[in-house]
Design a protein around this motif. Structure first.
Motif, mmCIF file in Angstrom:
data_model
loop_
_atom_site.group_PDB
_atom_site.id
_atom_site.type_symbol
_atom_site.label_atom_id
_atom_site.label_comp_id
_atom_site.label_asym_id
_atom_site.label_seq_id
_atom_site.Cartn_x
_atom_site.Cartn_y
_atom_site.Cartn_z
ATOM 1 N N HIS A 40 0.823 -1.211 0.000
ATOM 2 C CA HIS A 40 0.000 0.000 0.000
ATOM 3 C C HIS A 40 0.861 1.266 0.000
ATOM 4 O O HIS A 40 0.499 2.265 -0.627
ATOM 5 C CB HIS A 40 -0.947 0.005 1.196
ATOM 6 N N ILE A 41 1.989 1.232 0.676
ATOM 7 C CA ILE A 41 2.884 2.389 0.688
ATOM 8 C C ILE A 41 3.266 2.759 -0.743
ATOM 9 O O ILE A 41 3.271 3.944 -1.110
ATOM 10 C CB ILE A 41 4.121 2.099 1.574
ATOM 11 N N ILE A 42 3.541 1.776 -1.565
ATOM 12 C CA ILE A 42 3.906 2.025 -2.967
ATOM 13 C C ILE A 42 2.686 2.494 -3.757
ATOM 14 O O ILE A 42 2.747 3.494 -4.482
ATOM 15 C CB ILE A 42 4.477 0.746 -3.606
ATOM 16 N N ALA A 43 1.578 1.773 -3.618
ATOM 17 C CA ALA A 43 0.369 2.109 -4.387
ATOM 18 C C ALA A 43 -0.121 3.520 -4.053
ATOM 19 O O ALA A 43 -0.534 4.261 -4.951
ATOM 20 C CB ALA A 43 -0.729 1.081 -4.135
ATOM 21 N N ALA A 44 -0.085 3.890 -2.793
ATOM 22 C CA ALA A 44 -0.533 5.232 -2.403
ATOM 23 C C ALA A 44 0.358 6.299 -3.024
ATOM 24 O O ALA A 44 -0.134 7.300 -3.547
ATOM 25 C CB ALA A 44 -0.553 5.354 -0.883
ATOM 26 N N GLN A 45 1.664 6.084 -2.988
ATOM 27 C CA GLN A 45 2.592 7.040 -3.603
ATOM 28 C C GLN A 45 2.308 7.167 -5.092
ATOM 29 O O GLN A 45 2.277 8.267 -5.636
ATOM 30 C CB GLN A 45 4.035 6.606 -3.345
ATOM 31 N N GLN A 46 2.060 6.050 -5.747
ATOM 32 C CA GLN A 46 1.763 6.068 -7.174
ATOM 33 C C GLN A 46 0.451 6.805 -7.451
ATOM 34 O O GLN A 46 0.355 7.595 -8.383
ATOM 35 C CB GLN A 46 1.677 4.636 -7.704
ATOM 36 N N GLY A 47 -0.537 6.563 -6.624
ATOM 37 C CA GLY A 47 -1.837 7.201 -6.815
ATOM 38 C C GLY A 47 -1.789 8.706 -6.626
ATOM 39 O O GLY A 47 -2.276 9.461 -7.465
ATOM 40 N N VAL A 48 -1.169 9.142 -5.517
ATOM 41 C CA VAL A 48 -1.179 10.581 -5.249
ATOM 42 C C VAL A 48 -0.209 11.349 -6.130
ATOM 43 O O VAL A 48 -0.423 12.534 -6.393
ATOM 44 C CB VAL A 48 -0.961 10.921 -3.754
ATOM 45 N N PRO A 72 5.676 11.476 3.564
ATOM 46 C CA PRO A 72 6.270 10.889 4.777
ATOM 47 C C PRO A 72 5.264 10.695 5.913
ATOM 48 O O PRO A 72 5.362 9.732 6.673
ATOM 49 C CB PRO A 72 7.360 11.901 5.168
ATOM 50 N N PHE A 73 4.293 11.600 6.038
ATOM 51 C CA PHE A 73 3.245 11.434 7.052
ATOM 52 C C PHE A 73 2.463 10.151 6.779
ATOM 53 O O PHE A 73 2.280 9.310 7.672
ATOM 54 C CB PHE A 73 2.309 12.650 7.037
ATOM 55 N N MET A 117 2.541 6.553 9.001
ATOM 56 C CA MET A 117 1.392 5.898 9.642
ATOM 57 C C MET A 117 1.412 4.399 9.354
ATOM 58 O O MET A 117 1.153 3.586 10.249
ATOM 59 C CB MET A 117 0.075 6.493 9.138
ATOM 60 N N HIS A 118 1.703 4.037 8.123
ATOM 61 C CA HIS A 118 1.712 2.613 7.766
ATOM 62 C C HIS A 118 2.909 1.883 8.364
ATOM 63 O O HIS A 118 2.786 0.715 8.740
ATOM 64 C CB HIS A 118 1.616 2.451 6.247
ATOM 65 N N VAL A 119 4.036 2.569 8.503
ATOM 66 C CA VAL A 119 5.176 1.960 9.181
ATOM 67 C C VAL A 119 4.807 1.665 10.637
ATOM 68 O O VAL A 119 5.110 0.587 11.162
ATOM 69 C CB VAL A 119 6.428 2.857 9.083
ATOM 70 N N GLY A 120 4.122 2.580 11.294
ATOM 71 C CA GLY A 120 3.662 2.341 12.666
ATOM 72 C C GLY A 120 2.720 1.159 12.751
ATOM 73 O O GLY A 120 2.815 0.330 13.666
ATOM 74 N N THR A 121 1.822 1.057 11.794
ATOM 75 C CA THR A 121 0.893 -0.080 11.754
ATOM 76 C C THR A 121 1.661 -1.378 11.562
ATOM 77 O O THR A 121 1.380 -2.388 12.230
ATOM 78 C CB THR A 121 -0.135 0.117 10.623
#
Length: 155
Positions: free
Chosen positions: A45-53, A135-136, A140-144
């Motif tokens: 998801h970290i990758i997909a979110a970066q790609q999406g935004v 990074p924010f 969050m996902h790293v914390g999860t």
């Protein structure tokens, strides 16, 4: 600014891969009680979110496949076991997508960025805004992931 922004994204990505490297593929796929996803989904998801935004919001095709975006993008959740091949792909994409982002940024690929407001109330009007916001989101996902790691390792 761009190089520092990418470093701020890349180093924690490499750090979280190091944190989960000794987990089995079964542990990466385990959905802990109280969660609706798992470690491997959060990694993707970290990758997909970066790609999406970055890409989709600029009206540009993502670097990753549509299947990857569907599996890990916003609103998705794990619906099947993700194997070693997916883990290898995620590890490769953790740095290659950021390297490509530098190339595309320098090509001015994001010039037609469409402004939007995140679910956290942050108005993003340009790729430069996004580079400050990512990074924010990734943190969050790293914390999860770290919380999930403790749970999947619990006896």
């Amino acid at each position: 600014m761009l190089e520092k922004a990418i470093e701020i994204l890349k180093m924690p990505r490499l750090g979280i891969l190091e944190q989960v490297k000794d987990l089995s593929i079964e542990q990466l796929n385990k959905i802990p009680a109280g969660f609706n996803n798992n470690i491997i989904w959060n990694l993707g998801h970290i990758i997909a979110a970066q790609q999406g935004v970055c890409y989709r919001r600029a009206g540009v095709e993502t670097v990753v496949s549509a299947d990857f975006m569907n599996t890990y993008g916003g609103g998705s959740k794990p619906d099947n076991f993700l194997g070693e091949d997916q883990l290898r792909l995620i590890k490769e994409l953790y740095t290659s997508t950021l390297d490509q982002l530098i190339v595309d940024y320098n090509r001015n690929l994001f010039a037609n960025y469409t402004a939007w407001t995140t679910r956290y109330g942050v108005n993003l009007t340009s790729i430069d805004d996004v580079l400050q916001f990512l990074p924010f989101h990734e943190g969050m996902h790293v914390g999860t992931i770290m919380a999930m790691k403790r749970l999947v390792l619990a006896p």
